[in-house]
Design a protein around this motif. Structure first.
Motif: not given
Length: 304
Positions: A9-18, A278-288
């Protein structure tokens, strides 16, 4: 050319500027190597909600993640970890050859294909403070180095993230340093000592997690490997016990409403050097998700 494994899911991660809005308080970031991907998700959610804290202190992987938090680049830390985990310039043989340690800091701080360029101008904004926790091998004690020290700050981040046993000490002046987590795994006590009224701690382990205390051995690894640094060896030997004490105290402070904690809402099975993308990606979205679920409570704690 070999295709590196990356998160699907690398291409669908959140992006932008704070936003440029600054929130008063101190953000404390636990380490944990690739478990820090959880923190990536939390910080991206905070930035999306305009929660850009004036002061941040990170230990080990927490200090690396904090760099992109101060630069206000949503998704940048996650993209680095979820795209380049299997690039040996980041973790592996090339990193060891070029950095005398497992992590390729020269690669991370350089120009990365597919990753937005680092906004160093915003990172250097003097209105926001960033501290990296390092462990002094001579004293065995933690030190807290702020980005205002200039060019040496990136070396401090390297030291903070250089794991013992597999990394050479990082020299700052004439003093050798290694991973801040060797002496202080969750630096909330520093924030209390600095009299911050609002302290937000981002964990990379669930609240109930405690480290195992290994029985005494006749010859113990820290004393053997770091026999020339007895104070550092002593800190390593005591680190798990000290961590468990920190967790107990932190739990009490959270219950008292003194400190606000965001921690994984489920068991974390990701290892320090996890290879499963995939486990790393899942962990990212858990934090999110965990951060987004706590936003209203966090705003109430901050009196916003």
């Amino acid at each position: 050319m070999k295709t590196l494994r990356k998160y699907s899911g690398i291409d669908t991660l959140p992006s932008g500027t704070a936003s440029d809005q600054i929130t008063e308080g101190c953000l404390v970031l636990e380490g944990g190597a690739f478990r820090g991907v959880y923190t990536n998700g939390v910080l991206d959610a905070l930035m999306e909600h305009d929660l850009n804290f004036r002061t941040t202190i990170g230990v080990s992987a927490g200090s690396l993640t904090a760099i992109n938090y101060l630069s206000g680049q949503i998704g940048r830390s996650a993209r680095m970890n979820l795209r380049y985990r299997h690039d040996s310039r980041y973790v592996g043989a090339k990193a060891i050859r070029n950095n005398q340690g497992l992590i390729g800091f020269d690669f991370l701080f350089g120009r990365l294909p597919f990753i937005p360029r680092m906004d160093w101008k915003r990172f250097r904004n003097p209105e926001r403070q960033l501290y990296a926790v390092v462990t002094n091998l001579l004293t065995g004690r933690p030190e807290y180095l702020e980005k205002s020290i200039g060019e040496d700050f990136l070396k401090a981040v390297c030291a903070s993230s250089s794991m013992p046993y597999i990394s050479m000490p990082v020299m700052l002046g004439d003093t050798p340093y290694l991973d801040g987590g060797c002496s202080c795994k969750v630096p909330y006590e520093w924030a209390l000592e600095q009299d911050f009224e609002k302290i937000i701690v981002i964990r990379t382990r669930p609240r109930n997690y405690r480290k195992k205390i290994h029985p005494e051995r006749k010859i113990r690894m820290p004393e053997l490997i770091y026999r020339n640094y007895p104070n550092f060896a002593a800190s390593l030997l005591a680190s798990n016990t000290n961590y468990n004490t920190q967790c107990d105290t932190l739990e009490q402070l959270e219950q008292q409403g003194r400190i606000f904690v965001i921690a994984p809402s489920q068991e974390v099975t990701v290892s320090r050097l996890e290879k499963d993308m995939e486990k790393l990606g899942d962990l990212y979205y858990l934090g999110y998700r965990d951060a987004n679920a706590q936003i209203e409570n966090l705003r109430a704690y901050l009196d916003l």
